[in-house]
Design a protein around this motif. Sequence first.
Motif, PDB file in Angstrom:
ATOM      1  N   SER A  61      46.130  39.454  42.647  1.00 42.15           N
ATOM      2  CA  SER A  61      44.944  38.698  42.209  1.00 42.15           C
ATOM      3  C   SER A  61      45.298  37.740  41.079  1.00 42.15           C
ATOM      4  N   ARG A  62      46.118  38.217  40.143  1.00 44.70           N
ATOM      5  CA  ARG A  62      46.538  37.350  39.042  1.00 44.70           C
ATOM      6  C   ARG A  62      47.443  36.234  39.556  1.00 44.70           C
TER       7      ARG A  62
ATOM      8  N   LEU B  75      55.383  37.510  37.921  1.00 46.25           N
ATOM      9  CA  LEU B  75      54.671  38.587  37.228  1.00 46.25           C
ATOM     10  C   LEU B  75      55.468  39.884  37.270  1.00 46.25           C
TER      11      LEU B  75
ATOM     12  N   SER C 252      45.926  44.066  41.658  1.00 46.07           N
ATOM     13  CA  SER C 252      45.781  43.380  40.370  1.00 46.07           C
ATOM     14  C   SER C 252      46.846  42.298  40.196  1.00 46.07           C
TER      15      SER C 252
END
Length: 141
Positions: free
Chosen positions: A58-59, A107, A55
Motif C-alpha cells: 500500500s505504501r 521499502l 502495508s
Amino acid sequence: MSTVPPAIHDLARRLIALEAARPESPGAPLGGAVRVCDRLRTALARLAGVAGFRSLLSRALALATAEAPELAAARVRTDGALEGLEGFPYDHDTGAGVAIVTHLLGLLVTFIGEPLTLRLVRDAWPDAPVTGADAGSGGQP
C-alpha cells in the motif's frame, strides 16, 4: 523524485521482464509487475504476514502514484493482491508497474536491509541470477 537506489530500480525492471516473458504470463509488462508483486507477497507473507505485506505494498503504491498519477485507480486488496490495473497503459522502462515494484523493493531495503531483501528475491526467483544488485557492485541480478 525517487530516492530508491538505481540498482534497485534496475532489479525491479529485470524482475518484471522475467515475469512478462514467462509463458504463463499475460505478456503485458504491467502484468509482469503484478506477477512480481504476487511472488513477493508469497515470500513476504512468511516473514511479515499478509497484513505486513499489504502495508508495504500500500505504501509502495502510494509512492508510485506520486510518480505515476494514473495509478490512482489501483488498490491493494485485503489479501495483498493488486487490483484495478486491467487494461492499464504502460511504458516499459519508466512505467507505473516499474514504479510500484521499485518502491516495494526500496521499502524492503529500508526496513530489512539489502542482503535480506536480495535473499527474499532469490527465494522467490530461484532460477534467476540475483547477485550483485547492491548499488556499488554494478552486477546483474
